[in-house]
Write a protein that holds these residues in place. Structure first.
Motif, PDB file in Angstrom:
ATOM      1  N   PRO A  51       0.827  -1.223   0.000  1.00 26.13           N
ATOM      2  CA  PRO A  51       0.000   0.000   0.000  1.00 26.13           C
ATOM      3  C   PRO A  51       0.851   1.258   0.000  1.00 26.13           C
ATOM      4  N   GLN A  52       0.351   2.287  -0.678  1.00 27.45           N
ATOM      5  CA  GLN A  52       1.040   3.572  -0.755  1.00 27.45           C
ATOM      6  C   GLN A  52       0.029   4.702  -0.633  1.00 27.45           C
ATOM      7  N   GLU A  53       0.525   5.896  -0.309  1.00 25.00           N
ATOM      8  CA  GLU A  53      -0.256   7.141  -0.275  1.00 25.00           C
ATOM      9  C   GLU A  53      -1.493   7.014   0.613  1.00 25.00           C
ATOM     10  N   LEU A  54      -1.310   6.580   1.863  1.00 24.77           N
ATOM     11  CA  LEU A  54      -2.421   6.464   2.789  1.00 24.77           C
ATOM     12  C   LEU A  54      -3.017   7.845   3.056  1.00 24.77           C
ATOM     13  N   THR A  55      -4.323   7.995   2.822  1.00 22.20           N
ATOM     14  CA  THR A  55      -4.992   9.294   2.935  1.00 22.20           C
ATOM     15  C   THR A  55      -6.329   9.110   3.631  1.00 22.20           C
ATOM     16  N   VAL A  56      -6.523   9.810   4.741  1.00 22.18           N
ATOM     17  CA  VAL A  56      -7.729   9.673   5.539  1.00 22.18           C
ATOM     18  C   VAL A  56      -8.785  10.662   5.063  1.00 22.18           C
ATOM     19  N   VAL A  57     -10.010  10.154   4.849  1.00 13.06           N
ATOM     20  CA  VAL A  57     -11.168  10.986   4.551  1.00 13.06           C
ATOM     21  C   VAL A  57     -12.263  10.574   5.525  1.00 13.06           C
ATOM     22  N   GLY A  58     -12.564  11.421   6.502  1.00 10.77           N
ATOM     23  CA  GLY A  58     -13.578  11.083   7.499  1.00 10.77           C
ATOM     24  C   GLY A  58     -13.163   9.875   8.313  1.00 10.77           C
ATOM     25  N   THR A  59     -13.976   8.818   8.257  1.00  9.62           N
ATOM     26  CA  THR A  59     -13.714   7.604   9.037  1.00  9.62           C
ATOM     27  C   THR A  59     -13.121   6.493   8.191  1.00  9.62           C
ATOM     28  N   ARG A  60     -12.644   6.817   7.015  1.00  8.05           N
ATOM     29  CA  ARG A  60     -12.079   5.796   6.124  1.00  8.05           C
ATOM     30  C   ARG A  60     -10.692   6.228   5.649  1.00  8.05           C
ATOM     31  N   ILE A  61      -9.922   5.230   5.237  1.00  7.90           N
ATOM     32  CA  ILE A  61      -8.599   5.509   4.701  1.00  7.90           C
ATOM     33  C   ILE A  61      -8.508   4.962   3.284  1.00  7.90           C
ATOM     34  N   PHE A  62      -8.024   5.793   2.375  1.00  6.88           N
ATOM     35  CA  PHE A  62      -7.825   5.417   0.976  1.00  6.88           C
ATOM     36  C   PHE A  62      -6.333   5.170   0.747  1.00  6.88           C
ATOM     37  N   PHE A  63      -6.021   4.284  -0.184  1.00  5.77           N
ATOM     38  CA  PHE A  63      -4.631   4.001  -0.518  1.00  5.77           C
ATOM     39  C   PHE A  63      -4.584   3.285  -1.858  1.00  5.77           C
ATOM     40  N   SER A  64      -3.410   3.285  -2.467  1.00  5.22           N
ATOM     41  CA  SER A  64      -3.222   2.512  -3.693  1.00  5.22           C
ATOM     42  C   SER A  64      -2.521   1.210  -3.334  1.00  5.22           C
TER      43      SER A  64
END
Length: 905
Positions: A517-530
């Motif tokens: 996983p890369q580029e961990l980014t939090v939006v609200g209560t979730r985390i996005f990543f590639s």
């Protein structure tokens, strides 16, 4: 280091090459200080605002690495996943595109490219589809295309290919002979490539080639065409014919104007021309005219302008000029005058100006200069002296100005420097000291600014396996990060600061394989990543932090899905990112917080003329992004907060030919018409100078806002990269302080607000990269020298690499331990009393036998998580609790010997 005749240099180079593989897998050392592991960086190459090089960190084997101007290094490509080495060989670059080949086997391997838009490496698949590309060789680039030779069969017959990397367009050049040697080439003013096939000269225009002239038709064991260089509007080269031997020739790309330039040594023996070096409108080279020995010559591509510069070693002895480099108005080189040994010389092309610069090693032995590099009107080079051993020296062309840059290995011991390369305002080189071994060093051009850039192969990394926590991000009261363990491989983890609450979130590649996983980014209560799963391209994933709560973003039944997501940015309740989808490359997308809906961020009308979008960024409450047209002009957009209104094209553009980071004031003035009213502060003037075109180092430094004033880093020709401020108007956009006076850069970073103070890290002319604070004026900007609580003494400037603010009055940093030897041992520093005159510093030492090198400092509530190596557990996850005086290990995630792992890369 090597001194003497060229054939001896070649022989030693072969010996070094043959032993380099032995240095890739040294035995673990029980005492890194006495026998340090070394990454042995080599093959330095500048591309895309980065330094690329080959190195071995002890975990991935010898692979391709990259480093920005701050000295931060990262793995650019792991072509042979796991501890095995791919042994990358850097071939060349076009713009930001870097071409390299991993030497995986004796048969060679594929052609790879590092893509500056995606910041990732990949194989160029459409060269010799379905088969390996054997030992590709880079010939050069012109008119937006690159030329390579490759061996399609592995039997030695080389074919010429042309590549347009932005379009992923590869094509074999037609009309070309079956075998093109991988030697030198040059470009004519019209962009045509001039190359040779042993004894014949050719030109390639685009994807077609044609013969210019057959020079040696009998091929009687003669020297092949070589040393092809452009001089002015012509191309000169060395070639053989039976009447003149090997001499200098010239061409304008036509058969009629291809002829011998000058018969330097009359008769069939030839003048043995080698070491050709282009400088402005002249070509310097060494040649033997049969009378003066091997001496310095130059040419301007005319017969009259081809002449002996100086007989440096008088008579028929040879000075053997070699290792040329340009700095200021002089051309520098190494030569032997027969009295002083091999020393540094300079010339402007006239006999009178051709002089020895300095006699660094008195006597016939000489200092033997090598690895010459021009930088800031000065020349930097490696040499040996009786006082300093082998080190990097600097000069402005006189004996008095020739001094050692830094005595890395103190006294007469050698640091074995080399690989000098210039990236913007930074000089990089490799060197060896007794603590770190051979690693990457950097300098702003003076002894006080010369330091270790990064210790890529930390001594304890091979002794103690590490989970290497990274990508740390706060999601509510939880830390989310990436780590490696024996059971799951390289996957997503979470922690509440306790061993029991530290666990794997999702194993996207089941078992020990990696989704990386890369580029961990939090939006609200979730985390996005590639992440990359099952060998596919990277995709966008979202997780709520629970074991079964991770899924691919978007409709999993639609094809093609979002691929290669990058530059993730959380803005309000949405995620913005750059990705490829539906046949488009580099477009800006918006995703809802739950990951269910993806829409274009720029609507079809606004995006009609957009060829490529760049990193979105937030500034003073607004969301912006760059885009480029097919003509590669850059345009700035302001995006709406929802898809209810259209994006706004701002009156702010940067033509392709303009500097990456233009003058701040000129951007502000150019952002409105002279006759128009002042623009809305939320439009162009609001971001005047705060942003540069994507790719500049200053663009990635996060601005900081205190009250109505935003602080940022910007570069001008007059001041270099320094600290600026703005309230969103042109009138109040101003330089705070030129900390490193003149065009040199202090390069401020880690901008951290604390009340009405701004703390930041930048270069100090005498102290190096240290901590500063300001209230927004030059008068209130000061270098911080805190008081050490253990010694009661004022410490140095604390060369900080990570910095985080913990309310109400504490900074936590990674910085050198002031009581350690060497002082480069980095530990956790806690800095308090920030609003008072007597700032206090307390070192929290984790590794008592060497630095723990804390990094990725991330605040979750009032606790600080970070990765560090205590010398026992390897690099693992640590926490500094507000109620505890000492940091503690959260969990030893990877224990025991590193497993043999499959890879999902």
């Amino acid at each position: 280091m090597l001194r003497g005749k060229p054939y001896l240099r070649v022989l030693l180079g072969l010996l070094l090459w043959s032993t380099s593989s032995l240095a890739q897998s040294p035995s673990p050392s029980p005492s890194p200080k006495n026998n340090p592991d070394s990454s042995i960086p080599s093959q330095f190459f500048i591309a895309a605002d980065h330094l690329f090089f080959s190195a071995d960190d002890g975990l991935h084997g010898r692979e391709l690495w990259m480093c920005d101007s701050s000295g931060a290094a990262s793995l650019a490509a792991d072509c042979e996943p796991g501890p095995g080495s791919s042994g990358p060989r850097i071939l060349g670059a076009m713009g930001g595109w870097l071409f390299f080949t991993p030497e995986k086997s004796t048969n060679g391997s594929d052609l790879w490219v590092w893509d500056p838009g995606k910041h990732e490496s990949r194989i160029v698949r459409n060269v010799n589809p379905g088969r390996s590309v054997y030992r590709p060789a880079f010939l050069g680039q012109g008119n937006g295309r690159c030329y390579f030779t490759v061996d399609p069969t592995g039997k030695g017959s080389r074919a010429l290919w042309t590549i347009v990397p932005e379009k992923d367009a590869c094509k074999r050049v037609e009309g070309c002979p079956n075998s093109v040697p991988s030697n030198s080439a040059a470009f004519l003013p019209d962009g045509a490539l001039v190359f040779a096939t042993d004894y014949a000269l050719w030109r390639a225009d685009g994807d077609r080639a044609q013969l210019i002239k057959d020079i040696n038709t009998d091929e009687n064991g003669a020297d092949r065409i070589d040393n092809i260089r452009r001089v002015g509007g012509k191309v000169v080269f060395t070639a053989y014919d039976s009447s003149h031997g090997s001499e200098l020739w010239v061409t304008d790309g036509t058969a009629g104007e291809t002829h011998i330039l000058k018969d330097i040594r009359p008769g069939p023996r030839g003048s043995n021309i080698i070491q050709a070096f282009s400088a402005d409108e002249a070509l310097f080279f060494q040649a033997d005219d049969g009378t003066h020995g091997i001496e310095l010559w130059c040419t301007d591509a005319t017969e009259a302008g081809t002449r002996l510069v100086k007989d440096i070693q008088p008579g028929n002895g040879s000075s053997d000029p070699h290792y040329f480099a340009k700095a200021g108005s002089s051309c520098y080189f190494a030569a032997d005058d027969g009295t002083h040994g091999i020393e540094l010389w300079k010339t402007d092309g006239t006999e009178a100006s051709t002089v020895m610069v300095a006699d660094l090693f008195p006597g016939i032995q000489g200092s033997g200069p090598w690895s010459l590099a021009g930088f800031h009107e000065s020349l930097y080079f490696c040499a040996k002296s009786p006082s300093y051993g082998e080190e990097v020296f600097m000069t402005r062309g006189t004996a008095d100005s020739t001094v050692v840059l830094k005595d890395v290995s103190p006294g007469p011991e050698d640091s074995g420097p080399g690989n000098l390369a210039v990236l913007g305002d930074v000089l990089f080189f490799s060197a060896t000291d007794s603590h770190y071994g051979e690693e990457l060093w950097m300098s702003l051009g003076s002894p006080d600014t010369t330091r270790l850039a990064t210790d890529i192969r930390v001594g304890g990394a091979r002794v103690n396996p590490s989970s290497s926590p990274r990508g740390l991000a706060a999601m509510g009261n939880t830390l989310v990060f990436v780590a490696t363990d024996r059971e799951h491989g390289d996957e997503l983890w979470r922690s509440d600061g306790t061993p029991e609450g530290t666990r794997n979130v999702c194993d996207l590649v089941p078992g020990p394989g990696d989704s990386s996983p890369q580029e961990l980014t939090v939006v609200g209560t979730r985390i996005f990543f590639s992440a990359r799963v099952n060998g596919t391209a990277r995709e966008l994933w979202v997780s709520d932090g629970n074991p079964d709560g991770a899924h691919v973003v978007g409709d999993p039944t639609s094809e093609p899905r979002i691929s290669n997501p990058r530059n993730l940015l959380a803005y309000h309740s949405s995620l913005y990112f750059i990705s490829d989808k539906d046949g488009t490359r580099g477009q800006l997308w918006r995703c809802t917080e739950d990951g269910a809906q993806i829409t274009p961020a720029l609507d079809s009308v606004a995006a009609a003329d957009i060829a490529y979008s760049f990193s979105p960024f937030e500034l003073r409450g607004g969301l912006y992004c760059f885009s480029s047209t097919a003509d590669e002009d850059l345009t700035l957009w302001r995006l709406p907060e929802a898809n209810l209104t259209a994006p706004v094209r701002l009156p702010f553009s940067i033509p392709k030919a303009q500097s990456i980071l233009p003058n701040v004031a000129s951007i502000a003035l150019a952002s409105r018409d002279a006759d128009s009213a002042a623009p809305d502060p939320a439009t162009a003037s609001a971001i005047a100078g705060l942003i540069g075109a994507p790719g500049g180092a200053e663009h990635s430094i996060q601005p900081a806002t205190i009250g109505n004033m935003t602080y940022f880093c910007a570069r001008t020709r007059e001041t270099g990269a320094e600290l600026w401020k703005t309230d969103g108007t042109t009138e109040n956009t101003a330089l705070v302080i030129d900390a490193f006076a003149g065009p040199a850069s202090s390069s401020p970073a880690l901008l951290t607000p604390v009340g009405d103070f701004l703390f930041f890290v930048s270069e100090h002319p005498r102290e190096g990269r240290v901590l500063w604070r300001t209230r927004g004026t030059a008068e209130t900007t000061e270098f911080v020298r805190p008081l050490d609580l253990r010694t009661g003494m004022r410490t140095g400037g604390l060369a900080i690499s990570d910095l985080v603010f913990v309310p109400p009055d504490t900074l936590v940093a990674s910085a050198p331990n002031p009581t350690s030897t060497p002082i480069e041992d980095r530990e956790l520093q806690v800095i308090t009393h920030l609003k008072e005159e007597g700032v206090l510093n307390s070192c929290r030492q984790i590794n008592t036998n060497g630095g723990s090198f804390p990094r990725f400092l991330t605040r979750v509530n009032n606790a600080v998580y970070f990765a560090a190596n205590d010398g026992i557990h390897g690099e693992e996850l640590w926490i500094l609790d507000p109620d505890s005086a000492a940091p503690r290990l959260v969990k030893d995630i990877l224990t025991g010997a590193p497993p043999e792992r499959a890879s999902g890369k």
